[in-house]
Design a protein around this motif. Sequence first.
Motif, PDB file in Angstrom:
ATOM      1  N   LEU A   4      41.041  33.819  41.881  1.00 35.37           N
ATOM      2  CA  LEU A   4      40.722  35.230  41.802  1.00 35.37           C
ATOM      3  C   LEU A   4      40.743  35.827  43.199  1.00 35.37           C
ATOM      4  CD1 LEU A   4      36.939  35.779  41.473  1.00 35.37           C
ATOM      5  CD2 LEU A   4      37.845  33.489  41.362  1.00 35.37           C
ATOM      6  N   THR A   5      40.633  37.138  43.277  1.00 38.56           N
ATOM      7  CA  THR A   5      40.627  37.838  44.553  1.00 38.56           C
ATOM      8  C   THR A   5      39.332  38.622  44.678  1.00 38.56           C
ATOM      9  OG1 THR A   5      43.018  38.049  44.424  1.00 38.56           O
ATOM     10  CG2 THR A   5      41.895  39.454  46.013  1.00 38.56           C
ATOM     11  N   ILE A   6      38.643  38.422  45.796  1.00 37.71           N
ATOM     12  CA  ILE A   6      37.398  39.137  46.066  1.00 37.71           C
ATOM     13  C   ILE A   6      37.567  39.856  47.394  1.00 37.71           C
ATOM     14  CG2 ILE A   6      34.915  38.956  46.457  1.00 37.71           C
ATOM     15  CD1 ILE A   6      34.956  36.392  44.742  1.00 37.71           C
ATOM     16  N   ASP A   7      37.522  41.159  47.358  1.00 38.53           N
ATOM     17  CA  ASP A   7      37.709  41.988  48.555  1.00 38.53           C
ATOM     18  C   ASP A   7      38.956  41.594  49.336  1.00 38.53           C
ATOM     19  OD1 ASP A   7      35.484  43.471  47.930  1.00 38.53           O
ATOM     20  OD2 ASP A   7      34.154  42.458  49.347  1.00 38.53           O
ATOM     21  N   GLY A   8      40.042  41.363  48.615  1.00 35.53           N
ATOM     22  CA  GLY A   8      41.317  41.035  49.237  1.00 35.53           C
ATOM     23  C   GLY A   8      41.471  39.583  49.654  1.00 35.53           C
ATOM     24  N   LYS A   9      40.445  38.772  49.455  1.00 36.71           N
ATOM     25  CA  LYS A   9      40.505  37.356  49.818  1.00 36.71           C
ATOM     26  C   LYS A   9      40.703  36.522  48.563  1.00 36.71           C
ATOM     27  CE  LYS A   9      37.352  37.937  53.727  1.00 36.71           C
ATOM     28  NZ  LYS A   9      36.074  37.517  54.298  1.00 36.71           N
ATOM     29  N   GLU A  51      32.816  46.126  41.302  1.00 35.72           N
ATOM     30  CA  GLU A  51      33.913  46.696  40.530  1.00 35.72           C
ATOM     31  C   GLU A  51      34.923  45.592  40.245  1.00 35.72           C
ATOM     32  OE1 GLU A  51      36.785  50.631  40.630  1.00 35.72           O
ATOM     33  OE2 GLU A  51      35.770  50.019  42.459  1.00 35.72           O
ATOM     34  N   ILE A  52      35.301  45.456  38.982  1.00 36.75           N
ATOM     35  CA  ILE A  52      36.294  44.466  38.570  1.00 36.75           C
ATOM     36  C   ILE A  52      37.473  45.218  37.974  1.00 36.75           C
ATOM     37  CG2 ILE A  52      36.785  42.477  37.092  1.00 36.75           C
ATOM     38  CD1 ILE A  52      33.770  41.844  37.203  1.00 36.75           C
ATOM     39  N   GLU A  53      38.637  44.929  38.515  1.00 36.57           N
ATOM     40  CA  GLU A  53      39.848  45.605  38.043  1.00 36.57           C
ATOM     41  C   GLU A  53      39.997  45.426  36.540  1.00 36.57           C
ATOM     42  OE1 GLU A  53      44.190  44.548  39.192  1.00 36.57           O
ATOM     43  OE2 GLU A  53      43.350  45.742  40.830  1.00 36.57           O
ATOM     44  N   LYS A  54      40.323  46.482  35.857  1.00 33.73           N
ATOM     45  CA  LYS A  54      40.526  46.557  34.406  1.00 33.73           C
ATOM     46  C   LYS A  54      39.231  46.573  33.597  1.00 33.73           C
ATOM     47  CE  LYS A  54      45.055  44.455  34.704  1.00 33.73           C
ATOM     48  NZ  LYS A  54      45.816  43.256  34.523  1.00 33.73           N
ATOM     49  N   GLY A  69      42.869  35.297  37.721  1.00 35.81           N
ATOM     50  CA  GLY A  69      43.496  36.570  38.011  1.00 35.81           C
ATOM     51  C   GLY A  69      42.544  37.737  38.235  1.00 35.81           C
ATOM     52  N   MET A  70      41.265  37.500  38.161  1.00 33.26           N
ATOM     53  CA  MET A  70      40.271  38.552  38.335  1.00 33.26           C
ATOM     54  C   MET A  70      40.395  39.157  39.740  1.00 33.26           C
ATOM     55  SD  MET A  70      36.163  38.013  37.867  1.00 33.26           S
ATOM     56  CE  MET A  70      36.033  38.068  36.093  1.00 33.26           C
ATOM     57  N   VAL A  71      40.289  40.472  39.832  1.00 29.67           N
ATOM     58  CA  VAL A  71      40.292  41.173  41.116  1.00 29.67           C
ATOM     59  C   VAL A  71      38.962  41.914  41.238  1.00 29.67           C
ATOM     60  CG1 VAL A  71      41.422  42.925  42.545  1.00 29.67           C
ATOM     61  CG2 VAL A  71      42.799  41.411  41.094  1.00 29.67           C
ATOM     62  N   VAL A  72      38.177  41.518  42.225  1.00 34.45           N
ATOM     63  CA  VAL A  72      36.814  42.019  42.392  1.00 34.45           C
ATOM     64  C   VAL A  72      36.710  42.801  43.701  1.00 34.45           C
ATOM     65  CG1 VAL A  72      34.380  41.360  42.579  1.00 34.45           C
ATOM     66  CG2 VAL A  72      35.937  40.003  41.160  1.00 34.45           C
TER      67      VAL A  72
END
Length: 171
Positions: A4-9, A51-54, A69-72
């Motif tokens: 997953l991605t957390i703050d671009g990381k 905030e979580i994308e989608k 695939g989560m984007v946080v």
Amino acid sequence: MPKLTIDGKEVEAGANLNLIQAAELVDVEIPHYCFHPGLSIPGNCRMCLVEIEKAPKLQIACNTRVAEGMVVRTTSDKAKAAQKAVLEFLLINHPIDCPVCDQAGECKLQDYYMDYDQQPSRFPLPEKNRKGKAIDIGSGVMLDQERCILCARCTRFFDEVTHSSELAIFE
């Protein structure tokens, strides 16, 4: 293991981890009070909103498991505004007398105030709700109701670790 991605990381985390724990793997701090890795998750402080994308609404990071695939985003405008609002709510009746507090500067409430808020209270001091100070509730235990933010970590410890249920939150 989910990526997953957390703050671009990008982070690869165990499937049983929540977002607070996954963020720690990439040195991202998500503010929180009630979460402790050894206790159940009540999600009652709401300081860890992210905030979580989608996702249609902000989610609490303490009770949201990582997923592929989560984007946080922990520092988006929406997340920061929510964290600031929660902090203001927690500080409404909290005495801002840090120089004389027992915590002596070792206080997440004070740290988060400096990191996320730094606004004067909208409630003048005389209007703050006064609660009990230094209430003796047992051998070696003193309750300061003005400083308690009802995170329930103490009561969960007695319920889940010692199984003695010596403390509880009422009213």
